[in-house]
Design an enzyme around this catalytic site. Structure first.
Site, PDB file in Angstrom:
ATOM      1  N   ASP A 179       0.833  -1.193   0.000  1.00 48.20           N
ATOM      2  CA  ASP A 179       0.000   0.000   0.000  1.00 48.20           C
ATOM      3  C   ASP A 179       0.876   1.255   0.000  1.00 48.20           C
ATOM      4  OD1 ASP A 179      -2.743   1.150   0.361  1.00 48.20           O
ATOM      5  OD2 ASP A 179      -1.834   1.917   2.201  1.00 48.20           O
ATOM      6  N   GLU A 231       1.665  -0.211  -4.972  1.00 50.24           N
ATOM      7  CA  GLU A 231       0.679   0.791  -5.370  1.00 50.24           C
ATOM      8  C   GLU A 231       1.359   2.152  -5.373  1.00 50.24           C
ATOM      9  OE1 GLU A 231      -3.494   2.716  -3.712  1.00 50.24           O
ATOM     10  OE2 GLU A 231      -1.838   2.264  -2.362  1.00 50.24           O
TER      11      GLU A 231
END
Length: 540
Positions: A199, A264
């Site tokens: 993330d 990401e």
């Protein structure tokens, strides 16, 4: 030997919303394990689990309070082990969301850190003194509104948070923080995990000098009330120190077999492409990366071509992952609705198009059903930005509502209790059971198209060369050795006719017709054409 992830189809599971077997209205690991055959039958190669770690759930698990524990909402470590075992039995790899850039304010590390300026964890988070007038140390914004700094009276300092105030940012300039982050990754790898979805992978480090960001040349705002996009965010993320940390992560994962890390990259445009290239360069950083390039409202041949060619040019050694939907954006069938003949046509079109792209492909749960964005009422919301900024901000709840399994069961078979988000009729109409026995359904279209991709070397690992056609037509050749396919897509509601120069045959699932040398694409039309490598395509 080609790594498994290079042409994989990765299926994202949002644990809260996949299957609730406990009856408390929230999805769990046991439920996921029971429903895994659905994913295997689809033809996916891997599942990505959004966060399952212990958390106060202020941001639905992206606020971790214990990196080495499963949140009781989802089950136990034993349930996790059972999920891994079952997935591997079915030939599925498993990766999880690893949220390393920040923790919950309920994490023991932060509780200790905020107590004083001289305790053992004092420098584990990003702390800074107020400016002489008491204002925050920089002008950085939070993604969820307001400054990226929160004043803490216990220390008389501000701490940084890129997201909620309850999500303080870790200080990766501290080697002990880096060591602790690596240790949490090792814990899950030892339990048989196949990798991580990292993330906000470009947010780990902040500018050590705490310089304020300049104003953006343009101000593309992410949300109607979000000021984040009004700055050129060069000091609060994307720091060069990220690369050294990614190399340390890769050194760790290389100690295990067949591990994959996908990052990401939270940025836009050319900068995102550049970062994707840097972060995946060589063999000592990430295996692949993705950005939000295809997760927005843009829907044109030029946009999709620019994304792919931009990656080819900006990250020639890198490997991309492409997705049209995830848990943070409106579902693409709804998002691109103004370009659709109807919802069904857009669902099939999007499947055919993304399965033709070079790289790794991501599917978000329910996408294979042609699922729509759920219309939410204010009293149904759980997403913090939506609650704060309603009605200008609709939030992310609309794409997170539960999977629909059996249309005639309570809550469409998701839960026997009250679901954490509502299950509504427009979604129930797309349930798995209604589509399973219908060979013409979107579910079967996904199964067939994924199988076609896997059986076709040109689509699995072939190179891409674009064909120059005007809007709204997107076309390119995919080539692997002697196998060549032309992939042609009509991004409009209107019919378009194309002239072929050379011999070709329609193959795979398509909705086009080929009459002699004329290829007719209906609105949202698509075609795969097998040819000998000399085919040319022109507009009539």
């Amino acid at each position: 030997m080609r790594e498994w992830w290079r042409d994989a189809v990765i299926y994202q599971i949002y644990p809260r919303s996949f299957q609730d077997d406990s009856g408390n209205g929230v999805g769990d690991l046991a439920g996921i394990t029971r429903r895994l055959p659905h994913v295997a039958d689809l033809g996916a190669d891997c599942i990505w689990l959004s966060p399952i770690f212990a958390s106060p759930q202020k941001d639905m698990g992206y606020d971790v309070s214990d990196y080495k524990a499963v949140d009781p909402l989802f089950g136990t470590l034993e349930d996790f082990d059972a999920l891994i075992a079952r997935a591997h039995e079915l030939g599925l790899k498993v990766i999880v969301d690893q949220v390393l850039s920040h923790t919950s304010d309920q994490h023991p590390w932060f509780k200790e850190s905020r107590q004083s300026r001289d305790n053992d964890k004092a420098d584990w988070y990003v702390w800074a003194d107020p400016l002489p007038d008491g204002s925050p140390p920089t002008n950085w914004h939070s993604h969820f509104g307001g400054p990226a700094w929160e004043f803490d009276p216990s220390r008389g300092q501000y701490y940084q948070h890129n997201f909620l105030t309850s999500q303080p940012d870790l200080n990766f300039h501290n080697p002990l923080v880096v060591e602790a982050a690596l240790d949490t990754c090792k814990f899950w790898l030892e339990r048989g995990l196949d990798g991580f979805r990292l993330d906000t992978v470009n947010y780990y480090f902040h500018d050590k000098k705490l310089r304020s960001n300049p104003a953006a040349q343009a101000a593309p705002q992410v949300m109607a009330t979000d000021l984040y996009g009004m700055q050129d965010n060069i000091y609060n993320k994307n720091q060069p120190e990220n690369l050294a940390f990614l190399e340390q992560l890769r050194t760790l994962t290389d100690q295990y077999d067949d591990i994959m890390m996908v990052g990401e990259v939270g940025d836009m445009g050319s900068r995102a492409i550049k970062l994707m290239g840097q972060y995946t360069q060589g063999t000592d950083r990430l295996h692949m990366a993705y950005s939000f390039a295809m997760l927005g409202p843009d829907f044109s041949a030029d946009h999709f071509r620019s994304c792919i060619e931009g990656f080819q040019q900006g990250a020639p050694e890198g490997h991309p992952k492409w997705s049209f939907s995830n848990h943070d954006v409106p579902r693409h069938v709804t998002r691109w609705g103004e370009h659709a003949v109807d919802d069904d046509s857009m669902a099939r079109f999007a499947c055919a198009m993304i399965m033709s792209f070079e790289g790794t492909i991501g599917i978000y749960q329910g996408e294979e059903l042609g699922q729509l964005e759920t219309e939410m009422e204010f009293d149904e919301l759980t997403d913090p930005p939506a609650i704060r900024f309603w009605p200008k901000v609709k939030g992310r709840d609309g794409c997170r509502t539960p999977m629909v399994w059996e249309h005639d069961q309570p809550n469409a078979g998701f839960s026997t209790g009250k679901p954490w988000l509502p299950v509504k009729e427009p979604q129930i109409a797309n349930s798995v059971d209604l589509q399973t026995g219908d060979d013409s359904s979107i579910l079967h279209f996904y199964r067939d198209t994924i199988a076609f991709r896997k059986a076709t070397p040109a689509l699995r690992h072939g190179t891409t060369k674009f064909i120059d056609l005007p809007e709204p037509l997107l076309a390119f050749h995919r080539r692997a050795d002697d196998e060549v396919l032309a992939c042609v897509f009509n991004l409009s509601k209107d019919e378009h006719n194309l002239t072929l120069q050379g011999d070709a045959t329609l193959t795979g699932r398509h909705n086009a017709t080929l009459d002699g040398k004329t290829l007719t694409l209906p609105g949202n039309g698509f075609a795969y054409l097998a040819h000998d490598g000399t085919l040319k395509i022109k507009t009539k």
